[in-house]
Motif scaffolding. Sequence first.
Motif, PDB file in Angstrom:
ATOM      1  N   MET A  98     -79.961  60.791 -58.232  1.00 51.51           N
ATOM      2  CA  MET A  98     -78.947  60.188 -57.366  1.00 51.51           C
ATOM      3  C   MET A  98     -79.574  59.114 -56.479  1.00 51.51           C
ATOM      4  N   GLY A  99     -78.783  58.129 -56.219  1.00 52.36           N
ATOM      5  CA  GLY A  99     -79.288  57.062 -55.361  1.00 52.36           C
ATOM      6  C   GLY A  99     -78.282  55.935 -55.283  1.00 52.36           C
ATOM      7  N   VAL A 100     -78.757  54.800 -54.878  1.00 57.33           N
ATOM      8  CA  VAL A 100     -77.875  53.635 -54.773  1.00 57.33           C
ATOM      9  C   VAL A 100     -77.796  52.965 -56.142  1.00 57.33           C
ATOM     10  N   GLY A 101     -76.570  52.851 -56.624  1.00 60.20           N
ATOM     11  CA  GLY A 101     -76.399  52.219 -57.927  1.00 60.20           C
ATOM     12  C   GLY A 101     -74.937  51.986 -58.202  1.00 60.20           C
ATOM     13  N   SER A 102     -74.579  51.679 -59.436  1.00 58.31           N
ATOM     14  CA  SER A 102     -73.182  51.405 -59.749  1.00 58.31           C
ATOM     15  C   SER A 102     -72.628  52.373 -60.796  1.00 58.31           C
ATOM     16  N   GLU A 103     -73.520  53.115 -61.486  1.00 61.27           N
ATOM     17  CA  GLU A 103     -73.074  54.040 -62.542  1.00 61.27           C
ATOM     18  C   GLU A 103     -72.806  55.423 -61.949  1.00 61.27           C
ATOM     19  N   PHE A 104     -71.664  56.050 -62.392  1.00 65.15           N
ATOM     20  CA  PHE A 104     -71.314  57.400 -61.901  1.00 65.15           C
ATOM     21  C   PHE A 104     -72.380  58.389 -62.345  1.00 65.15           C
ATOM     22  N   PHE A 105     -72.759  59.298 -61.426  1.00 65.56           N
ATOM     23  CA  PHE A 105     -73.785  60.279 -61.768  1.00 65.56           C
ATOM     24  C   PHE A 105     -73.248  61.725 -61.616  1.00 65.56           C
ATOM     25  N   ALA A 106     -72.567  62.011 -60.450  1.00 61.55           N
ATOM     26  CA  ALA A 106     -72.054  63.377 -60.235  1.00 61.55           C
ATOM     27  C   ALA A 106     -70.984  63.362 -59.141  1.00 61.55           C
ATOM     28  N   LEU A 107     -70.329  64.560 -58.957  1.00 59.53           N
ATOM     29  CA  LEU A 107     -69.333  64.710 -57.871  1.00 59.53           C
ATOM     30  C   LEU A 107     -69.892  65.663 -56.827  1.00 59.53           C
ATOM     31  N   ARG A 108     -69.525  65.453 -55.604  1.00 58.44           N
ATOM     32  CA  ARG A 108     -69.928  66.420 -54.561  1.00 58.44           C
ATOM     33  C   ARG A 108     -68.822  66.486 -53.516  1.00 58.44           C
ATOM     34  N   ASP A 109     -68.903  67.446 -52.631  1.00 57.08           N
ATOM     35  CA  ASP A 109     -67.891  67.587 -51.562  1.00 57.08           C
ATOM     36  C   ASP A 109     -67.995  66.405 -50.614  1.00 57.08           C
ATOM     37  N   TYR A 110     -66.840  66.080 -50.089  1.00 57.78           N
ATOM     38  CA  TYR A 110     -66.790  64.980 -49.122  1.00 57.78           C
ATOM     39  C   TYR A 110     -67.550  65.357 -47.848  1.00 57.78           C
ATOM     40  N   LEU A 111     -68.296  64.445 -47.330  1.00 58.55           N
ATOM     41  CA  LEU A 111     -69.012  64.678 -46.072  1.00 58.55           C
ATOM     42  C   LEU A 111     -68.581  63.613 -45.075  1.00 58.55           C
ATOM     43  N   PRO A 112     -68.482  63.970 -43.810  1.00 65.95           N
ATOM     44  CA  PRO A 112     -68.074  62.946 -42.830  1.00 65.95           C
ATOM     45  C   PRO A 112     -69.044  61.749 -42.895  1.00 65.95           C
ATOM     46  N   GLY A 113     -68.480  60.596 -42.878  1.00 72.47           N
ATOM     47  CA  GLY A 113     -69.325  59.377 -42.941  1.00 72.47           C
ATOM     48  C   GLY A 113     -69.293  58.735 -44.314  1.00 72.47           C
ATOM     49  N   ASP A 114     -68.800  59.481 -45.337  1.00 73.77           N
ATOM     50  CA  ASP A 114     -68.710  58.894 -46.695  1.00 73.77           C
ATOM     51  C   ASP A 114     -67.707  57.753 -46.683  1.00 73.77           C
ATOM     52  N   GLU A 115     -68.010  56.755 -47.419  1.00 71.98           N
ATOM     53  CA  GLU A 115     -67.093  55.604 -47.437  1.00 71.98           C
ATOM     54  C   GLU A 115     -65.851  55.941 -48.232  1.00 71.98           C
ATOM     55  N   LEU A 116     -64.748  55.359 -47.816  1.00 66.83           N
ATOM     56  CA  LEU A 116     -63.450  55.643 -48.416  1.00 66.83           C
ATOM     57  C   LEU A 116     -63.422  55.261 -49.909  1.00 66.83           C
ATOM     58  N   ARG A 117     -64.103  54.143 -50.223  1.00 68.05           N
ATOM     59  CA  ARG A 117     -64.096  53.664 -51.616  1.00 68.05           C
ATOM     60  C   ARG A 117     -64.886  54.580 -52.554  1.00 68.05           C
ATOM     61  N   ASP A 118     -65.743  55.485 -51.981  1.00 71.37           N
ATOM     62  CA  ASP A 118     -66.525  56.402 -52.817  1.00 71.37           C
ATOM     63  C   ASP A 118     -65.769  57.699 -53.119  1.00 71.37           C
ATOM     64  N   ILE A 119     -64.636  57.886 -52.457  1.00 68.97           N
ATOM     65  CA  ILE A 119     -63.871  59.124 -52.698  1.00 68.97           C
ATOM     66  C   ILE A 119     -63.245  59.058 -54.087  1.00 68.97           C
TER      67      ILE A 119
END
Lengths: 187, 428
Positions: free
Chosen positions: B193-214
Amino acid sequence: MSIERALISASLFLPPVIAGFLSLHSVYWFLPFVFGFAAVVGYNMKNFFILDVGVFLSLASYLFVNRGMNPSAPLNLLVVIGILFMHITLWLYVKNVLFISGIEKISAEGARKNVAAFKRSALNEIVSCVLLGALLAFAGSFIGMNSYLGLEVGGRGKILLMMVLSTSVFFVIYGIVKLLSAESPGE
Amino acid sequence: MGMKKERTFVYLVGFAAAGIVLGNLFGSPIFFIAAVSSLALLVIAVRSLPPENLDFEVERVSEDQVREVYVGDEFEVKININNEGGKLRFLEIHDILPSLVEVVEGSNHQMLDVGEKEEVKLKYKITCPITGKFEIGPVKLRYRDALNLFSKEFGSEQKLELRVLPRSEDMEKVDLNPKYTKHWLGEIKSKSMGVGSEFFALRDYLPGDELRDINWKATARYLDPKTNEYEGEKSGDVILVVDGYEEGLIGTRENNTVRASIGAAASIASVLLSARNRVGLIVSGEYLNWVYPGTGKNQYHKIMANLTKFEKGGAWGLEGIRWLLEEFFPRRSMIIFISPLTVPKFSETIIDLSMKEYDVMVISPDPIKIEKEVLEEYEDTAEKLYRVERQQLLDKLWSYGTTVVDWDPTEPLEPTLEEVLRYRRRKG
């Protein structure tokens, strides 16, 4: 061999051939031919040294073979000066052709116009300089041959007088050289 | 600016002097006529001497003193000659060029008639078939009279430095990735996992996550906000090592294994840098040139400059390269050796490094192909023997875990490299 080169070779060989025919009375008649041929070889090999030496030895051999000629007669004088200047004109022209061929070799197609223009104007300049030179030489030699100092000298005295005159000519040459090599003001 | 007397002048003076001496010797006036004729010509020639007030300004028209062009590109050289003095009929202009530079349009050596107060613009185009640093100039001007008795030389010492850079091949399809990636961003999928453009996995939403990543589909299915995780895209360090040992050089000055290696290095550097890898360079030639790994256009420029100033040689041993790699360059880097493998010591160094923590690749321009191009006659038996030897060496390098690209330098590098990289990926 290109037509131009063949034509230039033939022209360069022409004065030695004429000089050779005019020297048939001597056992050394072949010398102008031999040295003239060397000059042609020098031209074709693009070797300036062989060309220069060939032309000058061809001239010198012609003068040596005909050293007994009396140049006081205007016709004889004309023949001698004619042969001399024919050699010199073609020698200068051929040297110029060789120089230009060096430039032409590295020039791309479009730039050859300049070189061709130079070739024409250089030929005009050579011919005019040589004609003027021949006129001057003829006049100088004619006056020299037909004038005397009014001194009745013979034998040893004549040789001494020639020596004095020769030395003066050397000084004149030296003077010309010094004059020409003098630095221009402000250079 | 002194007047120089040419050889023709010396001959005429010599002829005049000889005429006088021989005239005295043989007591014959015919020799005196020859002397007088020579003197007459010298006097007439004075007429075409150059004017005393020769006043020229020679200027090379260029924005910079150093210009960069690519191999085979045309470059226009411009020279302005400003005549402030009188008219000159036979002016020779010669812009001195190195022997390897070719004139494709116009000429660097011309004869001109220059009028009084006239400005002449000289233009010509050149091209250079090989990389390197070349000096254009100085500009020599020579006035010579038509009889070539006297000449006067002057000119400008202004020179132009031309850097001929290797042309890099367009290798868009090549996916050349270092095995070991570093923590900085790049284009290589890191399988983590890291900064990139390809989907890797799903995880629970955490406060601070950007809206576009939901991930709204997953949120609707699980009735709990879910966020997308992406695969980290990283980059690595790649060091290009160019073999410039003179003892192993095959070919002519224009077409040889070193020139092919330089071209390949330029192309690969371009591909790697555009994939945001850090690229370094070591060139072993007359000097050991090296560039520490870096990224960006500036780095590409540094690499090109080092490839351009490179001169073949062999003063530096291979220990120097190994020492540089081990002491100065980052560990776990990809090392790409570009070598015709004609020097046995070079292959030994490659094997040594393959056994350490490096991802080693060899791109080998085939020297036989170059030799065939430059030689008219070729012996088949010698070629067969050399082929067997070379194949054995390439197999040996493969067996030590080195990726080997056997490249025909008369063809583009991309297809061969792509094929080998595909095989490498399949092999894992």
